[in-house]
Design a protein around this motif. Structure first.
Motif, PDB file in Angstrom:
ATOM      1  N   ARG A 132       0.823  -1.208   0.000  1.00 23.81           N
ATOM      2  CA  ARG A 132       0.000   0.000   0.000  1.00 23.81           C
ATOM      3  C   ARG A 132       0.855   1.256   0.000  1.00 23.81           C
ATOM      4  O   ARG A 132       0.484   2.257  -0.608  1.00 23.81           O
ATOM      5  CB  ARG A 132      -0.915   0.019   1.231  1.00 23.81           C
ATOM      6  CG  ARG A 132      -1.873  -1.161   1.326  1.00 23.81           C
ATOM      7  CD  ARG A 132      -2.620  -1.121   2.652  1.00 23.81           C
ATOM      8  NE  ARG A 132      -3.328  -2.364   2.917  1.00 23.81           N
ATOM      9  CZ  ARG A 132      -4.625  -2.438   3.174  1.00 23.81           C
ATOM     10  NH1 ARG A 132      -5.364  -1.351   3.194  1.00 23.81           N
ATOM     11  NH2 ARG A 132      -5.193  -3.600   3.416  1.00 23.81           N
ATOM     12  N   ASP A 140       4.033   1.718  -1.193  1.00 24.60           N
ATOM     13  CA  ASP A 140       5.087   1.843  -2.206  1.00 24.60           C
ATOM     14  C   ASP A 140       4.457   2.137  -3.562  1.00 24.60           C
ATOM     15  O   ASP A 140       3.991   1.243  -4.267  1.00 24.60           O
ATOM     16  CB  ASP A 140       5.905   0.560  -2.274  1.00 24.60           C
ATOM     17  CG  ASP A 140       7.115   0.675  -3.188  1.00 24.60           C
ATOM     18  OD1 ASP A 140       7.211   1.672  -3.930  1.00 24.60           O
ATOM     19  OD2 ASP A 140       7.960  -0.240  -3.176  1.00 24.60           O
ATOM     20  N   ALA A 141       4.465   3.405  -3.955  1.00 24.89           N
ATOM     21  CA  ALA A 141       3.800   3.831  -5.194  1.00 24.89           C
ATOM     22  C   ALA A 141       4.487   3.289  -6.436  1.00 24.89           C
ATOM     23  O   ALA A 141       3.885   3.278  -7.518  1.00 24.89           O
ATOM     24  CB  ALA A 141       3.746   5.358  -5.250  1.00 24.89           C
ATOM     25  N   ASN A 142       5.739   2.847  -6.336  1.00 26.35           N
ATOM     26  CA  ASN A 142       6.469   2.351  -7.501  1.00 26.35           C
ATOM     27  C   ASN A 142       6.290   0.850  -7.730  1.00 26.35           C
ATOM     28  O   ASN A 142       6.751   0.325  -8.746  1.00 26.35           O
ATOM     29  CB  ASN A 142       7.961   2.653  -7.347  1.00 26.35           C
ATOM     30  CG  ASN A 142       8.236   4.144  -7.307  1.00 26.35           C
ATOM     31  OD1 ASN A 142       7.681   4.901  -8.098  1.00 26.35           O
ATOM     32  ND2 ASN A 142       9.088   4.567  -6.375  1.00 26.35           N
ATOM     33  N   PHE A 154      -5.901   2.439  -5.768  1.00 27.39           N
ATOM     34  CA  PHE A 154      -4.580   2.318  -6.373  1.00 27.39           C
ATOM     35  C   PHE A 154      -4.590   2.920  -7.785  1.00 27.39           C
ATOM     36  O   PHE A 154      -3.643   3.616  -8.187  1.00 27.39           O
ATOM     37  CB  PHE A 154      -4.149   0.853  -6.451  1.00 27.39           C
ATOM     38  CG  PHE A 154      -3.770   0.233  -5.138  1.00 27.39           C
ATOM     39  CD1 PHE A 154      -3.241   0.990  -4.109  1.00 27.39           C
ATOM     40  CD2 PHE A 154      -3.940  -1.137  -4.925  1.00 27.39           C
ATOM     41  CE1 PHE A 154      -2.886   0.407  -2.894  1.00 27.39           C
ATOM     42  CE2 PHE A 154      -3.590  -1.727  -3.731  1.00 27.39           C
ATOM     43  CZ  PHE A 154      -3.066  -0.953  -2.711  1.00 27.39           C
ATOM     44  N   GLU A 207      -4.447   6.596  -7.794  1.00 28.93           N
ATOM     45  CA  GLU A 207      -3.104   7.102  -7.456  1.00 28.93           C
ATOM     46  C   GLU A 207      -2.131   6.970  -8.625  1.00 28.93           C
ATOM     47  O   GLU A 207      -0.973   7.402  -8.524  1.00 28.93           O
ATOM     48  CB  GLU A 207      -2.549   6.322  -6.260  1.00 28.93           C
ATOM     49  CG  GLU A 207      -3.323   6.530  -4.969  1.00 28.93           C
ATOM     50  CD  GLU A 207      -2.943   5.512  -3.898  1.00 28.93           C
ATOM     51  OE1 GLU A 207      -1.994   4.716  -4.146  1.00 28.93           O
ATOM     52  OE2 GLU A 207      -3.584   5.496  -2.838  1.00 28.93           O
ATOM     53  N   ARG A 257      -1.088   3.998  -9.877  1.00 30.14           N
ATOM     54  CA  ARG A 257      -0.259   2.806  -9.730  1.00 30.14           C
ATOM     55  C   ARG A 257      -0.369   1.933 -10.985  1.00 30.14           C
ATOM     56  O   ARG A 257      -1.408   1.915 -11.663  1.00 30.14           O
ATOM     57  CB  ARG A 257      -0.721   1.989  -8.511  1.00 30.14           C
ATOM     58  CG  ARG A 257      -0.773   2.756  -7.199  1.00 30.14           C
ATOM     59  CD  ARG A 257       0.606   2.897  -6.582  1.00 30.14           C
ATOM     60  NE  ARG A 257       1.130   1.623  -6.125  1.00 30.14           N
ATOM     61  CZ  ARG A 257       0.978   1.162  -4.867  1.00 30.14           C
ATOM     62  NH1 ARG A 257       0.291   1.856  -3.970  1.00 30.14           N
ATOM     63  NH2 ARG A 257       1.509   0.005  -4.523  1.00 30.14           N
TER      64      ARG A 257
END
Length: 329
Positions: free
Chosen positions: A45, A47-49, A69, A72, A74
């Protein structure tokens, strides 16, 4: 856990093996950092990468998280391996669940927001392209070790037929089980080993002719329980089945076991009739083709060897580049 590149969000423990665990293990062997679970860990949750592969995400709470997600930005990969819009009523639990309008809406919405979708077959790709054009057909693969594994077959005069499968195959046994029962009646020195769900009992085969093994704790343990001389793959001609893969034939082939399968998709596209096994086009052929293999040891061995060569093209090490392309773009 900060170095993880790809997280596989499994729908369940058993079903996640072929479409989440095995591919991610193979990606790990190629230098990628991967992890998987049926739960969504906090490190994912935050770690956007990190790339997320979601298997059949459709429950309301999971959908809410998946949609957040996506909002955002993702990178999400939606994984689906069955035509969940066409489950037959003979599988009442799954038919009811995936027939629910909220679940169907969630499937569509979650496919729509994914960066890519992975499926097992071209018919299934055709189904989901209406919601997302970036669909990758990544066929089911077996673990490489299976090619070198020797099944623990009986060495007396008894021939073992074998089948393994889950809760969506009742219609297949209703359609073809009577012919398989007839073969067993005509040849006393035969038995059938059923793994997973015991539909064989449903078609009236005497208990003394059946060996039943419930689902194992994991798929690799299940694969080690396969001990057939002849694999069978009855499949009814049905829109749901047209999107399935030939996984049963691939598993048996990797173990050097020939199969007798219904001549419908997916088996007509995989089984080489008279070379790696037989395709049944008419009901009466079940008895004839099963008898041909049961009566001829040399034929079983030759077809099994050819089936193993065929299955060598379907190992995860052969197909992992397709997963790499789908996941990383």
């Amino acid at each position: 856990m900060a170095d993880i590149e790809v997280f596989g969000w499994q729908a369940d423990h058993a079903g996640g093996y072929y479409r989440i665990q095995l591919p991610l293990q193979a990606l790990g062997a190629r230098g990628h950092a991967t992890a998987s679970s049926v739960l969504m860990p906090d490190f994912v949750r935050g770690d956007a990468n990190l790339i997320i592969i979601g298997q059949r995400i459709c429950h309301p709470r999971a959908t809410q998280l998946w949609q957040s997600f996506a909002a955002e930005g993702r990178r999400l990969v939606f994984e689906i391996d069955d035509d969940l819009w066409n489950i037959d009523p003979s599988s009442p639990v799954d038919h009811k669940f995936f027939g629910d309008e909220e679940i169907r809406t969630n499937l569509r919405r979650n496919i729509e927001v994914a960066a890519a979708v992975t499926v097992t077959t071209e018919p299934l790709a055709d189904r989901v392209r209406q919601w997302n054009p970036n669909v990758h057909v990544v066929p089911n693969a077996v673990p490489d070790w299976l090619l070198g594994h020797q099944p623990q077959q009986r060495h007396d005069d008894t021939i073992t037929l074998g089948w393994g499968g889950g809760a969506t195959h009742r219609m297949d046994w209703e359609r073809h089980g009577g012919q398989i029962h007839r073969f067993l009646d005509l040849r006393p020195q035969t038995e059938i080993h059923c793994i997973g769900v015991n539909y064989v009992r449903m078609v009236g085969v005497p208990l003394e002719r059946i060996r039943f093994t419930p689902w194992a704790a994991n798929v690799e343990e299940y694969l080690r329980t396969i001990d057939y001389h002849i694999g069978i793959a009855p499949l009814r001609e049905h829109v749901f089945n047209r999107s399935k893969s030939a996984l049963k034939a691939i598993e048996c082939g990797a173990l050097g076991i020939p199969v007798v399968a219904s001549a419908v998709r997916p088996y007509q596209d995989y089984v080489q009739h008279g070379i790696t096994g037989y395709l049944v086009r008419r009901d009466e052929e079940w008895v004839h083709l099963l008898s041909a293999l049961a009566n001829d040891y040399d034929m079983r061995v030759a077809m099994g060897e050819a089936a193993r060569v065929r299955a060598a093209q379907q190992t995860i090490s052969c197909l992992v580049p397709l997963w790499e392309k789908a996941i990383f773009g």
